[in-house]
Design an enzyme around this catalytic site. Structure first.
Site, mmCIF file in Angstrom:
data_model
loop_
_atom_site.group_PDB
_atom_site.id
_atom_site.type_symbol
_atom_site.label_atom_id
_atom_site.label_comp_id
_atom_site.label_asym_id
_atom_site.label_seq_id
_atom_site.Cartn_x
_atom_site.Cartn_y
_atom_site.Cartn_z
ATOM 1 N N HIS A 76 58.750 58.479 30.699
ATOM 2 C CA HIS A 76 58.678 57.067 30.279
ATOM 3 C C HIS A 76 57.819 56.924 29.035
ATOM 4 O O HIS A 76 56.848 57.658 28.840
ATOM 5 C CB HIS A 76 58.182 56.159 31.412
ATOM 6 C CG HIS A 76 56.790 56.420 31.899
ATOM 7 N ND1 HIS A 76 55.672 55.888 31.297
ATOM 8 C CD2 HIS A 76 56.335 57.138 32.958
ATOM 9 C CE1 HIS A 76 54.586 56.256 31.958
ATOM 10 N NE2 HIS A 76 54.960 57.019 32.970
ATOM 11 N N ASP A 78 56.089 54.131 27.884
ATOM 12 C CA ASP A 78 54.948 53.218 27.859
ATOM 13 C C ASP A 78 53.706 53.871 28.444
ATOM 14 O O ASP A 78 53.779 54.848 29.175
ATOM 15 C CB ASP A 78 55.266 51.935 28.603
ATOM 16 C CG ASP A 78 55.625 52.155 30.066
ATOM 17 O OD1 ASP A 78 56.403 53.091 30.339
ATOM 18 O OD2 ASP A 78 55.143 51.394 30.929
ATOM 19 N N ASP A 115 49.903 60.317 30.292
ATOM 20 C CA ASP A 115 50.837 59.740 31.258
ATOM 21 C C ASP A 115 51.618 58.647 30.535
ATOM 22 O O ASP A 115 51.111 57.545 30.351
ATOM 23 C CB ASP A 115 50.049 59.165 32.441
ATOM 24 C CG ASP A 115 50.907 58.410 33.434
ATOM 25 O OD1 ASP A 115 52.148 58.544 33.397
ATOM 26 O OD2 ASP A 115 50.333 57.648 34.233
ATOM 27 N N GLU A 145 57.813 51.614 32.584
ATOM 28 C CA GLU A 145 57.675 52.204 33.917
ATOM 29 C C GLU A 145 56.427 51.684 34.612
ATOM 30 O O GLU A 145 56.425 51.422 35.819
ATOM 31 C CB GLU A 145 57.611 53.730 33.799
ATOM 32 C CG GLU A 145 57.604 54.475 35.127
ATOM 33 C CD GLU A 145 56.215 54.803 35.645
ATOM 34 O OE1 GLU A 145 56.102 55.318 36.768
ATOM 35 O OE2 GLU A 145 55.227 54.522 34.924
ATOM 36 N N GLU A 146 55.334 51.552 33.864
ATOM 37 C CA GLU A 146 54.049 51.241 34.470
ATOM 38 C C GLU A 146 53.966 49.825 35.025
ATOM 39 O O GLU A 146 53.158 49.553 35.914
ATOM 40 C CB GLU A 146 52.924 51.454 33.445
ATOM 41 C CG GLU A 146 52.817 52.874 32.911
ATOM 42 C CD GLU A 146 52.280 53.863 33.931
ATOM 43 O OE1 GLU A 146 52.105 53.474 35.102
ATOM 44 O OE2 GLU A 146 52.035 55.025 33.552
ATOM 45 N N ASP A 169 56.984 63.734 34.772
ATOM 46 C CA ASP A 169 55.906 62.753 34.968
ATOM 47 C C ASP A 169 54.968 63.129 36.107
ATOM 48 O O ASP A 169 54.261 62.280 36.625
ATOM 49 C CB ASP A 169 56.520 61.367 35.216
ATOM 50 C CG ASP A 169 55.505 60.242 35.112
ATOM 51 O OD1 ASP A 169 54.440 60.464 34.518
ATOM 52 O OD2 ASP A 169 55.783 59.144 35.622
ATOM 53 N N HIS A 457 45.532 56.024 34.077
ATOM 54 C CA HIS A 457 45.310 54.583 34.232
ATOM 55 C C HIS A 457 43.832 54.218 34.109
ATOM 56 O O HIS A 457 43.449 53.093 34.423
ATOM 57 C CB HIS A 457 45.863 54.048 35.565
ATOM 58 C CG HIS A 457 47.302 54.317 35.789
ATOM 59 N ND1 HIS A 457 47.983 53.897 36.918
ATOM 60 C CD2 HIS A 457 48.236 54.961 35.035
ATOM 61 C CE1 HIS A 457 49.231 54.268 36.864
ATOM 62 N NE2 HIS A 457 49.410 54.924 35.714
#
Length: 485
Positions: A76, A78, A115, A145-146, A169, A457
């Site tokens: 992904h 983003d 990530d 995705e997030e 991922d 994150h």
């Protein structure tokens, strides 16, 4: 020139550095989409943006390998936009600043975006390399995705042309993921008419910050402090003991991140302020003791602020605080057949209460649909008792493990031959897009892999340098050995 460009393999780190220079926070992907479209053209592969805002690339098979099964490489585009309190970074305009700290690559004051930037960089390396031997390859680089797997959820059903899906991922090198949890967003809201503040009262702002935060799937079992839940304990006490009243509450900012900061504005009789300040100091010491060995940077402090004209009505306030205090947060249970893996959890991610509106957002996860329904019903019951409206959105199913997967067994064989040790097969509690893609392409043989990353994150996100080169070696060798159809 960034020092990470000198790392090996150059093809991945060079492309990853380019990605760090393009703003790509979830919800603001125009620049990264244009970058990837231009990259695909320069790499001389077919490239387009699909109706779901995903970027798709296609690379024809090497001569003599046209009869191999088609592979879809997926990641992904983003990244989660988190920054330290002192950072002035603007994720919509500013590049990430990567740097090398010993054996890790980190970012200065922000999330790194490994990530899933390292997965995208690996796809870019495959697309531009003219020396690789491989069958037909599709690349699927998904959008947002997030924030809800929107790109995967809206993926057209007849777009991909492959037999095998390799998701890039995962975040532990040497482990091959063959299953993951499903998830659902739960939102509880309430509108109320504000009450007038007692003109004799004063106001304070109480801040809890410096917590580790973390990924609400990968790290939910580690016992990290949730800023919203810990703040609720404090607020509930001072409402009872210091006649405090709630004006506003802001905690957390990402649905899939454990909140590391929360702040509330309270009013109270001025003669009780000193006692409240002592209570803040006492709670700080208590939290430091409770989370010893887990949290090391806890800050809990109070500031005098201008007294607002209005506040949350007392009955509404009590209902909201009780609901937040009672709301389940953390692990519900582990998978019976995989006792080291979380099966079901919830994360009280975001609280916003101010100006007559209250909104709470929770991400619930489970690898079982019945248990996902159970935790949603539990949350619904909790917030409904407070008079809140509870809604769900963004539900996605779990990915059922297939230990007999052909691509898994090929990867395990290649891994053992290349590195002299057995790979580890696992199921993750983190949500992966594989389950959503399988819902549209149920025949795909699926596995997820990647180099090692820690604390995605969060602003301490980091990528382990020494795992990227073997990851690239394994990916190349596996593509070369994909079986015939």
């Amino acid at each position: 020139m960034s020092e990470i460009k000198n790392l090996k393999p150059e093809c991945i780190w060079r492309n990853f550095y380019k990605l760090t220079q393009v703003p790509r926070p979830s919800g603001h992907l125009e620049k990264i989409q244009q970058f990837l479209l231009e990259f695909g053209k320069e790499a001389d592969v077919e490239v387009f943006k699909d109706p779901a805002n995903n970027i798709v690339m296609r690379k024809a098979a090497s001569p003599g390998m046209e009869n191999r099964k088609g592979v879809i490489l997926q990641a992904h585009m983003d990244m989660v936009p988190q920054k330290t309190p002192e950072s002035k970074h603007n994720f919509e305009t500013d590049p990430i600043e990567p740097w090398i700290d010993g054996e890790w690559v980190k970012a200065k004051g922000t999330t790194l975006g490994a990530d899933n930037g390292l997965g995208v960089a690996a796809i870019m390396a495959v697309m531009e390399d003219k020396t690789l031997k491989h069958g037909p390859i599709d690349a699927l680089i998904t959008a947002d995705e997030e924030t809800g797997m929107y790109g995967a959820n809206d993926l057209p059903e007849n777009e991909l042309q492959g037999d095998i899906l390799m998701n890039l991922d995962s975040e532990t090198w040497g482990k091959f993921v063959i299953g993951s949890a499903g998830g659902i967003d739960v939102t509880a809201t309430l509108e109320y008419k504000e009450a007038e503040t007692d003109p004799e009262d004063v106001a304070v702002k109480v801040t809890l910050k410096g917590l580790r935060g973390g990924h609400s799937g990968l790290e939910i079992h580690e016992g990290r402090a949730n800023a919203n839940k810990q703040m609720a304990r404090f607020v509930r006490e001072v409402i009872e003991t210091e006649e405090a009243r709630l004006v506003s509450w802001h905690g957390g900012n990402m649905r899939n991140a454990i909140p590391f900061k929360a702040e509330v504005v309270l009013t109270l009789p001025k003669e009780n302020v000193d006692d409240l300040k002592q209570t803040v100091a006492d709670w700080k010491e208590l939290l430091i003791d409770e989370f010893k060995g887990i949290e090391s940077g806890i800050e809990f402090y109070v500031e005098d602020v201008e007294t607002p004209k209005t506040e949350v009505p007392e009955e509404i306030q009590d209902n909201l605080i009780n609901a937040i205090h009672a709301c389940h947060d953390g692990v519900v249970r582990m998978i019976p057949s995989y006792p080291d893996v979380v099966e079901t959890s919830s994360n009280l991610a975001i609280i916003d209460i101010e100006n007559g509106k209250a909104a709470l957002k929770i991400l619930a996860r489970s690898s079982r649909e019945d248990m996902k329904d159970y935790i949603v019903d539990t949350l619904d019951s909790c917030f409904s008792m407070a008079g809140m409206k509870v809604e769900t959105a963004g539900s996605y199913g779990g990915w059922d493990p297939n230990p007999d997967s052909e691509i898994l067994n090929l990867l395990l064989k290649e891994y053992k031959e290349l590195f002299g040790e057995d790979g580890i097969v696992q199921v993750d509690h983190a949500g992966l897009e594989c389950s959503v893609i399988l819902g549209k392409y149920p025949w795909l043989d699926v596995v997820s892999l990647g180099p090692t990353m820690k604390s995605p994150h969060t602003t301490t996100e980091r990528a382990l340098i020494k795992t990227v080169e073997p990851f690239w070696t394994l990916l190349k060798k596996t593509l070369e050995d994909i079986p015939v159809k």
